[in-house]
Design an enzyme around this catalytic site. Structure first.
Site, short mmCIF file in Angstrom:
data_model
loop_
_atom_site.label_atom_id
_atom_site.label_comp_id
_atom_site.label_asym_id
_atom_site.label_seq_id
_atom_site.Cartn_x
_atom_site.Cartn_y
_atom_site.Cartn_z
N SER A 1 -1.72 -3.83 -8.07
CA SER A 1 -0.93 -3.08 -7.08
C SER A 1 0.33 -3.90 -6.80
CB SER A 1 -1.73 -2.94 -5.78
OG SER A 1 -0.90 -2.50 -4.72
N TYR B 1 -7.10 -7.27 0.41
CA TYR B 1 -6.68 -6.31 -0.62
C TYR B 1 -5.55 -6.91 -1.48
CZ TYR B 1 -5.06 -2.14 -2.99
OH TYR B 1 -4.69 -1.23 -3.97
#
Ligand SMILES: NC(=O)c1ccc[n+]([C@@H]2O[C@H](COP(=O)([O-])OP(=O)(O)OC[C@H]3O[C@@H](n4cnc5c(N)ncnc54)[C@H](OP(=O)(O)O)[C@@H]3O)[C@@H](O)[C@H]2O)c1
Length: 257
Positions: A138, A148
């Protein structure tokens, strides 16, 4: 005919990989937890494109789920030519608002599963002298954003290092770093998306097309879309403190802002 194994194939980015690879004539191994949804997806892709679509129901947050996919990747009689480590999710909340169990589940799916499946796939690919692995990270890998972002940073660093170590083996590795993509991800994570400007949203099918082009070109990190390439250029020049503040607010409608 070549075979691609996609984790998290039933929704969002994984489903876009499945559609595109099936349309190109690749056989597929579809991996996710929801067996009914996997079966429906396999039937649809087989009927539409005439390819073989195998279903492998596995929860990659568990030992048995990871081991089942490792076994499939290790099956040298039905080799997998392309692995897409795509399964992933977001937790609701900031650090200390998320339970330790949920943080550890994220590390299992985003890191342990990616490490073990990449290793199983590349061992078999190296013996054949060809193959590819796309690890879906990401753009959050490049900004401070809790577990994350840290887990996705690991995916980028690991993939780049492994790609170098496998240089000359015929096996390509690439980390894919999408920006915001309209999928089930944000709703599943209970994330608010109202403060994300419309220009920041990417289309999953276009993202996958450019990812596959980048893999073919031999890139080890792919940031599809000029908007995000420019944005990540700016990120490199922005002080980390400022970056942390913006990143921590984006997509989070709950808790102190
Ligand atoms: N959407 C974005 O804006 C965005 C941006 C950057 C990166 N990403 C990354 O892109 C990847 C795909 O995300 P997405 O947006 O396509 O999400 P999504 O629409 O929510 O789809 C997630 C897929 O992963 C599967 N999955 C989730 N947990 C799993 C587990 N424990 N074991 C096996 N399969 C599991 C889901 O199926 P089941 O529930 O049936 O298991 C589903 O097929 C993730 O790695 C995510 O971090 C997304």
């Amino acid at each position: 005919m070549t075979t691609a194994l996609i984790t998290g194939s039933t929704a969002g980015i994984g489903a876009a990989f499945a559609r595109r690879l099936a349309a190109q004539g690749h056989n597929l191994v579809l991996v996710a937890r929801d067996t009914k949804r996997l079966g429906e997806q396999a039937t649809e892709l087989h009927d539409r494109h005439g390819i073989e679509a195998e279903v492998l129901a596995a929860d990659l947050s568990t030992e048995e789920g990871i081991a089942a996919v490792e076994r499939r990747l290790d099956d040298r009689t039905h080799p997998v030519d392309l692995l897409v480590n795509n399964a992933g999710f977001g937790n609701k909340g900031r650090y200390l608002e998320v339970s330790m169990a949920d943080e550890l589940t994220m590390l299992k799916v985003h890191i342990e599963a990616v490490l073990r499946l990449t290793s199983a796939a590349t061992a078999s690919m190296r013996s054949r002298g060809r193959g590819g692995v796309i690890n879906v990270a990401s753009v959050a890998a490049f900004v401070p954003r809790g577990t994350y972002g840290a887990s996705k940073a690991w995916v980028v660093q690991f993939t780049q290092g492994a790609a170098r170590d496998l240089g000359g083996s015929g096996v390509r590795l690439m980390a894919l770093c999408p920006g915001f993509v309209r999928t089930e991800f944000h709703e599943r994570a209970g994330m608010g998306t109202d403060n994300i400007p419309s220009w920041m949203w990417l289309d999953a099918d276009k993202l996958v097309a450019s990812a596959l082009d980048d893999l073919a070109r031999g890139k080890t990190v792919s940031i599809p879309d000029p908007r995000y390439k420019a944005l990540m250029g700016l990120v490199k020049l922005t002080p980390r403190g400022l970056l942390g503040g913006v990143s921590s607010r984006t997509g989070r409608k709950y808790g102190p802002q």
